[in-house]
Motif scaffolding. Structure first.
Motif, PDB file in Angstrom:
ATOM      1  N   LEU A   1       0.833  -1.201   0.000  1.00 30.94           N
ATOM      2  CA  LEU A   1       0.000   0.000   0.000  1.00 30.94           C
ATOM      3  C   LEU A   1       0.867   1.250   0.000  1.00 30.94           C
ATOM      4  N   ARG A   2       1.983   1.185   0.692  1.00 33.55           N
ATOM      5  CA  ARG A   2       2.924   2.313   0.715  1.00 33.55           C
ATOM      6  C   ARG A   2       3.439   2.605  -0.692  1.00 33.55           C
ATOM      7  N   VAL A   3       3.746   1.560  -1.444  1.00 32.21           N
ATOM      8  CA  VAL A   3       4.236   1.733  -2.804  1.00 32.21           C
ATOM      9  C   VAL A   3       3.136   2.347  -3.684  1.00 32.21           C
ATOM     10  N   LEU A   4       1.887   1.885  -3.522  1.00 31.28           N
ATOM     11  CA  LEU A   4       0.789   2.457  -4.303  1.00 31.28           C
ATOM     12  C   LEU A   4       0.599   3.938  -4.006  1.00 31.28           C
ATOM     13  N   VAL A   5       0.660   4.310  -2.732  1.00 31.29           N
ATOM     14  CA  VAL A   5       0.524   5.723  -2.360  1.00 31.29           C
ATOM     15  C   VAL A   5       1.680   6.526  -2.951  1.00 31.29           C
ATOM     16  N   SER A   6       2.861   5.958  -2.959  1.00 32.20           N
ATOM     17  CA  SER A   6       4.018   6.652  -3.541  1.00 32.20           C
ATOM     18  C   SER A   6       3.831   6.885  -5.032  1.00 32.20           C
ATOM     19  N   ILE A   7       3.290   5.886  -5.740  1.00 32.04           N
ATOM     20  CA  ILE A   7       3.036   6.059  -7.177  1.00 32.04           C
ATOM     21  C   ILE A   7       2.082   7.229  -7.380  1.00 32.04           C
ATOM     22  N   TYR A   8       1.012   7.257  -6.612  1.00 27.34           N
ATOM     23  CA  TYR A   8       0.038   8.347  -6.720  1.00 27.34           C
ATOM     24  C   TYR A   8       0.697   9.698  -6.421  1.00 27.34           C
TER      25      TYR A   8
END
Length: 127
Positions: free
Chosen positions: A88-95
């Motif tokens: 989830l941290r990686v997804l938030v970073s992409i956003y």
């Protein structure tokens, strides 16, 4: 003019880091609470909820175990939440990188996400 953009970028990065920190804290805390509940149920009942060496190995089996409040399934849910927290941290970073229009980091972080998904699939199916 460049200084103003740099300050804005730093401010945005600071906000993103704060959001990511909160996500990590909530994920780890939620995971710990779920695992502790499962362990307490296991110690109180003295049973995992499964006969012999049979344990849930799929999401569907874990879901069925959760419906019947089986301690081992609850522990597995907590572990799954713990595994999902960095994803989830990686997804938030992409956003966040997309919002900041930082294409290079969007690509790099997206590649990291693809690697995480591939690793999860390999782990799940034993490829």
């Amino acid at each position: 003019m460049a200084s103003k953009e740099t300050d804005q970028t730093r401010s945005e990065m600071s906000k993103v880091e704060n959001v990511i920190g909160v996500i990590m804290q909530i994920g780890v805390l939620a995971s710990a609470i779920v695992i502790i509940i499962g362990l307490l149920m296991f110690f109180i009942t003295g049973q995992s909820g499964y006969a012999g060496n049979n344990f849930p190995h799929t999401f569907a089996a874990i879901g069925r175990g959760l419906v019947y409040f089986k301690p081992y399934a609850i522990i597995m849910l907590g572990l799954f939440l713990l595994i999902l927290t960095p994803a989830l941290r990686v997804l938030v970073s992409i956003y966040a990188f997309a919002v900041m229009k930082d294409r290079m980091y969007v690509w790099i972080t997206s590649l990291v996400m693809v690697i995480l998904v591939i690793a999860m699939v390999i782990g799940m199916y034993g490829i």
